[in-house]
Write a protein that holds these residues in place. Structure first.
Motif, PDB file in Angstrom:
ATOM      1  N   LYS A 170       0.823  -1.205   0.000  1.00  0.00           N
ATOM      2  CA  LYS A 170       0.000   0.000   0.000  1.00  0.00           C
ATOM      3  C   LYS A 170       0.862   1.263   0.000  1.00  0.00           C
ATOM      4  O   LYS A 170       0.541   2.255  -0.675  1.00  0.00           O
ATOM      5  N   ASP A 174       0.622   4.087  -2.804  1.00  0.00           N
ATOM      6  CA  ASP A 174       0.265   5.446  -2.368  1.00  0.00           C
ATOM      7  C   ASP A 174       1.270   6.475  -2.889  1.00  0.00           C
ATOM      8  O   ASP A 174       0.898   7.564  -3.350  1.00  0.00           O
ATOM      9  N   THR A 179      -4.335   5.007  -5.139  1.00  0.00           N
ATOM     10  CA  THR A 179      -4.925   4.940  -3.799  1.00  0.00           C
ATOM     11  C   THR A 179      -5.759   3.696  -3.548  1.00  0.00           C
ATOM     12  O   THR A 179      -6.078   3.387  -2.401  1.00  0.00           O
ATOM     13  N   THR A 180      -6.117   2.981  -4.606  1.00  0.00           N
ATOM     14  CA  THR A 180      -6.863   1.730  -4.456  1.00  0.00           C
ATOM     15  C   THR A 180      -6.243   0.688  -5.375  1.00  0.00           C
ATOM     16  O   THR A 180      -5.701   1.033  -6.439  1.00  0.00           O
ATOM     17  N   PRO A 181      -6.306  -0.579  -5.015  1.00  0.00           N
ATOM     18  CA  PRO A 181      -5.728  -1.613  -5.881  1.00  0.00           C
ATOM     19  C   PRO A 181      -6.504  -1.703  -7.189  1.00  0.00           C
ATOM     20  O   PRO A 181      -7.729  -1.498  -7.208  1.00  0.00           O
ATOM     21  N   THR A 183      -8.723  -2.857 -10.129  1.00  0.00           N
ATOM     22  CA  THR A 183      -9.800  -3.849 -10.203  1.00  0.00           C
ATOM     23  C   THR A 183      -9.930  -4.478 -11.583  1.00  0.00           C
ATOM     24  O   THR A 183     -10.616  -5.477 -11.741  1.00  0.00           O
ATOM     25  N   ASP A 191      -1.625   1.446 -13.718  1.00  0.00           N
ATOM     26  CA  ASP A 191      -1.011   1.644 -12.401  1.00  0.00           C
ATOM     27  C   ASP A 191       0.445   1.191 -12.399  1.00  0.00           C
ATOM     28  O   ASP A 191       1.298   1.785 -11.720  1.00  0.00           O
ATOM     29  N   ARG A 303      -1.311  -5.133   1.818  1.00  0.00           N
ATOM     30  CA  ARG A 303      -2.753  -5.354   1.798  1.00  0.00           C
ATOM     31  C   ARG A 303      -3.037  -6.479   0.803  1.00  0.00           C
ATOM     32  O   ARG A 303      -2.173  -6.855   0.003  1.00  0.00           O
ATOM     33  N   ALA A 305      -6.001  -8.093  -2.062  1.00  0.00           N
ATOM     34  CA  ALA A 305      -7.168  -7.792  -2.893  1.00  0.00           C
ATOM     35  C   ALA A 305      -7.393  -8.945  -3.870  1.00  0.00           C
ATOM     36  O   ALA A 305      -6.549  -9.835  -4.015  1.00  0.00           O
ATOM     37  N   GLN A 384      -6.448  -6.269   8.181  1.00  0.00           N
ATOM     38  CA  GLN A 384      -7.396  -6.785   7.192  1.00  0.00           C
ATOM     39  C   GLN A 384      -7.755  -8.245   7.485  1.00  0.00           C
ATOM     40  O   GLN A 384      -6.925  -9.026   7.956  1.00  0.00           O
TER      41      GLN A 384
END
Length: 452
Positions: A170, A174, A179-181, A183, A191, A303, A305, A384
């Motif tokens: 993360k 960042d 800011t988000t994995p 999808t 990314d 994290r 996902a 998590q």
């Protein structure tokens, strides 16, 4: 989940079909009387489980004696001799050697999903359906249960699996403004470019030495690279248009310098995970605990996902790893042997112990829903509930994925074909073509009827 890395298969040499015939010939005697199609009665089971018996169990799972002790407590007449004869190739080599010799084979043996057919082709595994295995099917994740089925038979009881997800740093994402994995796979590529530009870090590593990871990604994409009819018919289609589409995606990221192709489970790879060389790892459900031991100083930075998805398609994942416990057809105690394989992988206390103490990712539905497993908060992953995430991912794995009855060779030839293309950051489509050619040639040489 599991602490040790998945094993890379090593070719066990040529002459598979000749070995198959030899093994089939040597499984008369105890094997011939054990594999019956007549259902075993409850009275037969009760009698067998009260008869003093010693079983031999070959497995590489650490501390499995604790689960076995639960079995022995329930069935005090049965004693189990647990033996670790090696991990990976040594385990299978010794098992095949004992079967060919007609002596020295265990009653129960741990076998990874992808190698089950290499033992059914030699008629070495007991069909567990007459012993009650068909009654277990709806208790397991559907795709997992299909891994131990073949035609009308059930040849093992599932033990652990490896549905795939995305473990990511993360803090690195960042820093890159992500800011988000991601999808979707398109977003993953975008990314990856941002991560490389802003941090100089690889988005992930697609190991040149690891067929299991690539096969898991093909599995997620709906590719069907292998097929086996349970007899002499096999299908080889590793270079299909769908497979080449996946390869093209990764070739683009690799050649742009966004994804590395370092061999995995090496000292330098471990250091890369610990030192921030990679912003993520597309891996399996056994990896979260493995990573905690490998990169302990990065606790709190990771994290988990789901894998990126294809827009508009149903959520999907692939699998990397997993094993079962099979009863050898040569056993003289088929009922007790089956009851051992069933108990340790079906009893709630035993399966929860596997999950929480040996970190084997569960295959039993009840364990995958047990709060004692799924509600754990992992400090390493920022609190998590990683187990719950992968439990949900497991329900999205395609139920139909077959293996060749010569996966030993399939893995080793991958290293010499697709693996070399990855290591060279070269033409992955050509790598798949070379792998296809090798698998077809080998299968034909071994006497299989190869569809391609």
């Amino acid at each position: 989940m599991r602490k040790k890395a998945p094993r890379t298969a090593v070719a066990l040499g040529t002459g598979l079909l000749a070995v198959a015939l030899a093994l089939t010939g040597c499984t008369g005697g105890g094997g011939g009387t054990a594999d019956t199609t007549k259902p075993v009665s409850q009275s037969d089971i009760d009698k067998a489980m009260k008869t003093p018996t010693t079983l031999t169990f070959w497995t590489w799972v650490p501390d499995i004696k604790n689960e076995v002790a639960l079995f022995e407590k329930k069935y005090p007449a049965i004693k189990v001799k647990v033996e670790n004869v090696g991990q990976g190739a040594p385990h299978y080599q010794k098992l095949r050697t004992a079967l060919k010799a007609g002596k020295g084979a265990p009653d129960v043996a741990q076998i990874e999903f992808q190698y089950i057919s290499s033992f059914t082709v030699t008629d070495s595994l007991l069909n567990l359906a007459p012993y009650g295995a068909n009654d277990l099917g709806d208790q397991y994740v559907p795709w997992v249960w299909n891994q131990v089925k073949q035609n009308n038979g059930v040849y093992a009881v599932p033990q652990d699996s490896g549905p795939m997800g995305n473990l990511y740093r993360k803090d690195i994402l960042d820093k890159a403004g992500v800011t988000t994995p991601p999808t979707t796979w398109e977003q993953y590529a975008t990314d990856a470019a941002a991560v490389k530009e802003k941090t100089g870090v690889y988005m992930s590593n697609l190991a040149s030495s690891q067929a299991g990871q690539m096969l898991g990604l093909l599995w997620q994409a709906g590719v069907k690279p292998f097929g086996y009819d349970g007899k002499k018919g096999v299908t080889v289609d590793v270079n299909s248009d769908e497979a080449k589409k996946v390869a093209s995606y990764w070739q683009d990221l690799i050649q742009k310098g966004y994804v590395s192709t370092d061999p995995d489970f090496t000292d330098s790879w471990y250091q890369g995970l610990a030192n921030g060389k990679y912003a993520g790892w597309l891996t399996a459900a056994w990896a979260p605990v493995f990573l905690q031991g490998t990169a302990a100083k990065t606790s709190g930075l990771w994290r988990a996902a789901e894998l990126p998805q294809t827009p508009g398609a149903k959520p999907a994942s692939g699998n990397w790893g997993g094993s079962s416990d099979a009863v050898l057809k040569t056993t003289k105690n088929p009922i007790a042997a089956y009851e051992l394989a069933k108990f340790i992988n079906n009893d709630p206390e035993s399966t929860l112990m596997f999950a929480n103490k040996q970190f084997l990712f569960p295959t039993l539905n009840s364990t995958l829903k047990d709060p004692a497993f799924v509600d754990q908060k992992a400090e390493f992953y920022g609190g998590q509930e990683v187990n719950k995430l992968f439990a949900n991912i497991s329900t999205t794995v395609d139920t139909k994925f077959d293996w060749l009855p010569y996966m030993d060779y399939a893995y080793s030839s991958y290293t010499e074909t697709m693996g070399k293309a990855l290591a060279a950051k070269g033409d992955l489509s050509a790598g798949l073509d070379a792998w296809q050619k090798a698998l077809v040639s080998y299968g034909t040489q071994q006497g299989f009827s190869v569809n391609k």
